[in-house]
Structures are given as structure tokens and as C-alpha cells.
Write an enzyme that holds these catalytic residues in place. Structure first.
Site, PDB file in Angstrom:
ATOM      1  N   HIS A 235       4.634 -38.651-129.615  1.00 21.39           N
ATOM      2  CA  HIS A 235       4.879 -37.330-130.189  1.00 21.39           C
ATOM      3  C   HIS A 235       5.551 -36.419-129.158  1.00 21.39           C
ATOM      4  O   HIS A 235       5.159 -36.390-127.993  1.00 21.39           O
ATOM      5  CB  HIS A 235       3.565 -36.671-130.611  1.00 21.39           C
ATOM      6  CG  HIS A 235       2.962 -37.242-131.847  1.00 21.39           C
ATOM      7  ND1 HIS A 235       2.332 -38.468-131.884  1.00 21.39           N
ATOM      8  CD2 HIS A 235       2.873 -36.739-133.113  1.00 21.39           C
ATOM      9  CE1 HIS A 235       1.888 -38.692-133.118  1.00 21.39           C
ATOM     10  NE2 HIS A 235       2.197 -37.662-133.879  1.00 21.39           N
ATOM     11  N   ASN A 265       2.282 -42.668-122.489  1.00 17.43           N
ATOM     12  CA  ASN A 265       1.958 -41.867-123.662  1.00 17.43           C
ATOM     13  C   ASN A 265       0.471 -41.540-123.726  1.00 17.43           C
ATOM     14  O   ASN A 265       0.083 -40.388-123.947  1.00 17.43           O
ATOM     15  CB  ASN A 265       2.378 -42.630-124.930  1.00 17.43           C
ATOM     16  CG  ASN A 265       1.990 -41.921-126.201  1.00 17.43           C
ATOM     17  OD1 ASN A 265       2.134 -40.710-126.333  1.00 17.43           O
ATOM     18  ND2 ASN A 265       1.474 -42.670-127.158  1.00 17.43           N
TER      19      ASN A 265
END
Length: 419
Positions: A235, A265
Site C-alpha cells: 500500500h 513491506n
């Protein structure tokens, strides 16, 4: 710009909340030359929402600020209900009466439970007379209005974005998609402490799935493009920064996603995201955040498109960023500003332990000017040049991951709007 022109430009129907809000802001304008003239500016929207006397539209900031007065009056009664006519005129009186009628029993008395029931129901969209508009959603709407009027705003960088750039404005953010890379160059949004505190407990990422951006149709990246590539769907705007389930769902559109190595991440990047959110929540105010992707060589210079690593489960190729960046302009409740930026390698072998992650992040703090140089864009063109010169050229001497790993604002400058 006229409300009708904005309505036609963005496809808003007469009964939409956007049109209703703009009409309310226009009617409430204190400017004799502008009030009720069928036009609206981003400044008029902000002025109206900062003092929503009619109680029709409430941002999270207004809820936090205005509700405290109601809570204080109810606290004085020691748990007993209070006559609705005892509240101050304006917003307090309006909400007290509505809460009694719509969240209570309509007996002319307001209790704390009735007020809470009314506000929660309004946030759930159950009362047409009062609509909750999260600060994040409001910032995106103001960005649309500002762009249509030729004004700059903190969500829209200025400068040449390149021939492959596609600008998209969402309900809670805006982004620039690199169509050649099939990855966003940046995603920008506003995060406020009030939104964090007003987010309903029912908002959950478990209720969302990764989906193709509906604005792109069949040309858009799909979830399956990442299948068995070895990369996470990273994201840009964090899912956890979503004040509503609608915002959570939007954050899972693939135009908000970039290939990230798993450890980067899940550990390094997540730590940075939580740090930003922690600072905003702890210190209050609002932050204008720009997050994105860069492709750099060993000397820190941009790679040509043909030299970028790519991945993808099928024929569609996704460029793999060598670095992710995040810039933050944080406006504190007293009007002071602080700014910081990170340019972090998207490394396969990133650290997993907190004691290793924090020094890594600290080592990759950079001036905002550095990110702007690489992008070829001015990220915060809405600020006066003298303010940009002071905020964007350096990095704070004190590490921002201090004091129990919460961000700690290190360099503050007074900024008076209009100067």
C-alpha cells in the site's frame, strides 16, 4: 467556480452530499460579494466546516472540537439529562435538538447516551439531516475544487509529471499513475488526529479485498498480476489510515499498490507508516502525506524506463521500485509546521527487528528537496516560498524515532497563513 460547473465536471448529482455541502458553504459565506452567488471556493468550504452552525455537515475535526462543549454541559449535570434549550445557540443547540429527536426519545431532554447514539448513527449515514464527512474525504473534495479553480493545494504537486502520468482523484486521496510502469508515482492524502479518533471500530481491512481500479476498466492492474511473483502488494496510502470502510476499500484499489519485497513491506515500511500515524495521533493536527516510488541506480540517479526491473504474473509488466519515499507536512494545532521525508530502499534483505529497523530509517531521512529533485515536481507548492526554503532543505538533527519509537517533531516554524 460555479457549483453547477463543478457538478458537471465531476458528475455529482443534485442530491449528492458534495452538491449539498457546496450549496451550504455558499449560503453561509460571510463575503457579501460571494455569499449565495452559486459559486464556491476551497477556502469557503474550509470556513464553513470550521464552524458548522447549521449542523448539516460535520468533519472529524469539527466533531472533536464542537462535541467537547456538549460533553462539558452534560458533565455539569452529573449524568442527568439536560434541557435542549439550555445549550448555547448555533451548533450546540442544533445538535442537541436533533440528538434528542433522532437519537433519543424526543422528550426535550438530552442525555450523554442519546448524544452518542445520534453521532454514531450520523457517522453510519442513518440521518440525512447531519452527515459526517471525515477530514480525509474533505481534503480530497477541496483538492478537486482547488484544481478546478486553478488553485494549488497540498495534495497536488505541481510541475511536469511526464507523458505517462495519469492523474486520478479519489474520494479519500489523489494519485499520479505511471502508466508505463503500472505503478503509482505517488499517492497523496491528508491524515488528521481527529479522523484517527473518530474512526468507527467497525472499519476493518478484513472486509476489503484487492480490486482493479474501476476508473481504468480492463486496462488496470489486477490482483492476479501479483500472483506468485514473490512481491507483496504494498500500500502507498496505508490501509490503517482509512477513516471509513469506503476509504479502506479504496485503499485496496490496485492504483494504490506497488511491488514491495515482503520484509520491507511488513517490517520496515510498516514501521514508518505506524510512526507517522503515531505522531499525528499523539501531537494532534493534520498531516499532508505524499508517498510514492522511485527507480534509482547505484549513484542515486533515476534509471531509464528500459533499465527498471519488472515483474508480473502474466503479460502485463509491473516496474519494481528500487526505493519508496514518504514526505510529510505536519500542521500542529497551534499552527506550527514541521516537515520530514524518507527515501527507503525496497530491499529484499531488510531488517526484521525493531532495533535494526529504526537506525535504517534514521539513516534514510532526506530533505524534501531531494524527493522533489528526483520527481521533478514541487510537492508543497501551496506554501509560500520562504516557508518552503526553511522546511524543505534540511533534515532534523534529532532522529524522529525517539521517545518510545513515536515520531518526535524536531524542527518547527511558525507559519501565518497568507504570509
Amino acid at each position: 467556480m460555479s457549483i453547477r460547473e463543478l457538478q458537471e465536471k465531476f458528475g455529482w448529482k443534485d442530491e449528492s452530499w458534495q452538491v449539498g455541502l457546496m450549496q451550504a458553504a455558499d449560503a453561509a459565506s460571510t463575503s457579501k460579494s460571494r455569499g449565495g452567488n452559486g459559486q464556491v471556493s476551497a477556502a469557503e468550504l474550509e470556513a464553513y466546516l470550521s464552524a458548522p452552525e447549521d449542523g448539516q455537515y460535520l468533519t472529524s475535526t469539527a466533531l472533536q472540537q464542537k462535541r467537547s462543549a456538549l460533553d462539558a454541559k452534560l458533565a455539569e449535570a452529573g449524568g442527568a439529562a439536560v434541557d435542549v434549550d439550555a445549550f448555547d445557540s448555533g451548533w450546540q443547540a442544533t445538535v442537541a435538538k436533533r440528538a434528542d429527536l433522532l437519537g433519543g426519545n424526543g422528550d426535550g431532554q438530552l442525555s450523554a447516551d442519546e448524544l452518542d447514539a445520534f453521532i454514531q448513527a450520523s457517522k453510519a449515514g442513518k440521518h440525512a439531516e447531519t452527515r459526517w464527512v471525515p477530514d480525509q474525504q474533505m481534503a480530497a473534495l477541496q483538492s478537486r475544487v482547488a484544481e478546478a479553480a486553478g488553485e494549488v493545494d497540498p495534495l497536488r504537486p505541481t510541475g511536469d509529471a511526464g507523458s505517462e502520468a495519469l492523474s486520478l482523484v479519489k474520494e479519500y486521496s489523489r494519485l499520479s499513475l505511471d502508466q508505463g510502469a503500472n505503478v503509482p508515482t505517488f499517492v497523496s492524502y491528508m491524515l488528521s488526529a481527529s479522523d484517527i479518533r473518530e474512526t468507527p471500530a467497525t472499519v476493518s481491512r478484513l472486509e476489503s479485498t484487492f480490486v482493479r481500479d474501476p476508473e481504468l476498466g480492463r486496462d488496470g492492474v489486477t490482483d492476479s498480476d501479483y500472483t506468485r511473483t514473490g512481491f507483496d502488494r504494498g500500500h502507498m496510502k496505508p490501509a490503517e489510515d482509512s477513516p471509513t470502510q469506503e476509504a479502506m476499500n479504496e485503499s485496496h484499489q490496485m492504483t494504490n499498490i506497488a511491488p514491495q519485497h515482503g520484509n520491507h513491506n511488513q517490517q520496515v515500511w510498516r514501521t514508518l507508516e505506524q510512526g507517522v500515524s503515531g505522531l499525528v495521533n499523539a501531537q494532534g493536527g493534520k498531516a499532508y502525506i505524499v508517498t510514492g516510488n522511485l527507480y534509482l541506480d547505484d549513484q542515486g540517479q533515476p534509471l531509464p524506463p528500459e533499465a527498471r526491473e519488472t515483474t508480473g504474473a502474466g503479460a502485463r509488466r509491473l516496474a519494481v521500485p528500487t526505493h519508496n519515499f514518504k514526505t510529510v507536512l505536519h500542521e500542529l494545532p497551534n499552527g506550527n509546521l514541521t516537515m520530514y521525508a524518507y527515501l527507503v530502499p525496497n530491499s529484499k534483505d531488510g531488517p526484521s527487528k525493531k532495533d535494526d529497523i529504526l537506525p535504517l530509517l534514521d539513516a534514510h531521512r532526506v530533505p524534501v528537496d531531494r524527493i522533489e529533485e528526483l520527481l521533478g515536481q514541487d510537492l508543497y507548492a501551496n506554501l509560500p516560498q520562504r516557508v518552503q526554503d526553511r522546511l524543505e532543505k534540511g533534515t532534523p538533527n534529532e532522529g524522529v524515532f525517539q521517545r518510545n519509537s513515536l515520531y518526535f517533531a524536531a524542527s518547527l516554524f511558525r507559519f501565518a497563513p497568507g504570509n
